[in-house]
Write a protein that holds these residues in place. Structure first.
Motif, short mmCIF file in Angstrom:
data_model
loop_
_atom_site.label_atom_id
_atom_site.label_comp_id
_atom_site.label_asym_id
_atom_site.label_seq_id
_atom_site.Cartn_x
_atom_site.Cartn_y
_atom_site.Cartn_z
N ARG A 45 0.83 -1.20 0.00
CA ARG A 45 0.00 0.00 0.00
C ARG A 45 0.86 1.26 0.00
O ARG A 45 1.96 1.28 0.56
CB ARG A 45 -0.93 0.00 1.20
CG ARG A 45 -0.21 0.28 2.49
CD ARG A 45 -1.18 0.43 3.62
NE ARG A 45 -0.43 0.79 4.82
CZ ARG A 45 -0.73 0.38 6.01
NH1 ARG A 45 -1.77 -0.40 6.19
NH2 ARG A 45 -0.01 0.76 7.04
N PRO A 46 0.36 2.30 -0.62
CA PRO A 46 1.08 3.57 -0.56
C PRO A 46 0.82 4.25 0.79
O PRO A 46 -0.28 4.18 1.33
CB PRO A 46 0.47 4.39 -1.70
CG PRO A 46 -0.88 3.81 -1.89
CD PRO A 46 -0.78 2.36 -1.52
N THR A 47 1.84 4.89 1.33
CA THR A 47 1.67 5.61 2.59
C THR A 47 2.13 7.05 2.41
O THR A 47 3.22 7.31 1.93
CB THR A 47 2.50 4.95 3.71
OG1 THR A 47 3.87 4.92 3.33
CG2 THR A 47 2.02 3.56 4.00
N ALA A 48 1.25 7.95 2.76
CA ALA A 48 1.56 9.38 2.73
C ALA A 48 0.78 10.04 3.86
O ALA A 48 -0.20 10.76 3.62
CB ALA A 48 1.20 9.98 1.38
N PRO A 49 1.18 9.80 5.12
CA PRO A 49 0.41 10.37 6.23
C PRO A 49 0.59 11.88 6.31
O PRO A 49 1.68 12.40 6.24
CB PRO A 49 0.99 9.68 7.46
CG PRO A 49 2.37 9.28 7.06
CD PRO A 49 2.32 9.02 5.58
N THR A 50 -0.52 12.56 6.41
CA THR A 50 -0.52 14.00 6.61
C THR A 50 -1.33 14.28 7.87
O THR A 50 -2.12 13.43 8.30
CB THR A 50 -1.17 14.73 5.42
OG1 THR A 50 -2.53 14.31 5.31
CG2 THR A 50 -0.44 14.43 4.11
N PRO A 51 -1.16 15.43 8.49
CA PRO A 51 -1.95 15.73 9.70
C PRO A 51 -3.46 15.64 9.47
O PRO A 51 -4.22 15.23 10.33
CB PRO A 51 -1.54 17.15 10.07
CG PRO A 51 -0.20 17.33 9.46
CD PRO A 51 -0.19 16.48 8.22
N GLU A 52 -3.90 16.00 8.27
CA GLU A 52 -5.32 15.95 7.97
C GLU A 52 -5.82 14.50 7.89
O GLU A 52 -6.93 14.17 8.30
CB GLU A 52 -5.59 16.67 6.65
CG GLU A 52 -7.04 17.07 6.46
CD GLU A 52 -7.19 17.97 5.26
OE1 GLU A 52 -7.27 17.43 4.15
OE2 GLU A 52 -7.19 19.19 5.45
N LYS A 53 -4.98 13.61 7.35
CA LYS A 53 -5.37 12.20 7.26
C LYS A 53 -5.37 11.51 8.62
O LYS A 53 -6.06 10.52 8.80
CB LYS A 53 -4.43 11.45 6.32
CG LYS A 53 -4.63 11.76 4.87
CD LYS A 53 -3.71 10.90 4.03
CE LYS A 53 -3.87 11.16 2.57
NZ LYS A 53 -2.95 10.34 1.77
#
Length: 135
Positions: A45-53
């Motif tokens: 899976r792709p991971t791109a954690p942002t504060p909004e997520k």
């Protein structure tokens, strides 16, 4: 003569544990399948954690207020009653097959009416206590 009995008993015991080995093998394969699926999902899976997520999400509305909310008990009572009657309905299918067999008609019919009677008494009790009233 005694050796034949011991040998037959040993053969029966071996067949008995063979059934458990099949169940154990299916359980191990099931656990491995789930572990491989979760591992593959973690790796692919792709991971791109942002504060909004990373915010708590509930039905598209930003959470407001305390983190503890009271839930009305009637939701749980309805769910509990549904589970009880769904499971009891499952017992009706074996009863129907036994009822069709020769020699079990009258006895099985009486037993089932007793069973359904207990369910009816429980439902009447819940109704009299006001559990089934939504408002």
């Amino acid at each position: 003569m005694a050796e034949v009995t011991v040998g037959a008993t040993h053969h029966v015991a071996a067949d008995y544990f063979d059934g458990y080995s099949v169940v154990g093998l299916v359980a191990v394969v099931g656990v491995l399948f789930v572990a491989v699926a979760f591992g593959a999902g973690q790796l692919l899976r792709p991971t791109a954690p942002t504060p909004e997520k990373l915010l708590t999400y509930e039905c598209g509305v930003d959470p407001v207020g305390e983190d503890w909310a009271h839930t009305q008990i009637r939701y749980y009572v309805y769910a509990f009653l549904y589970v009880i009657f769904a499971i009891d309905a499952i017992y009706l299918f074996p009863w129907a097959t036994v009822f069709a067999a020769d020699g079990f008609g009258g006895t099985t019919l009486v037993e089932m009416f007793v069973f359904i009677g207990f369910l009816a008494v429980g439902l009447l009790y819940a109704w009299k206590k006001g559990v089934l009233e939504w408002t």
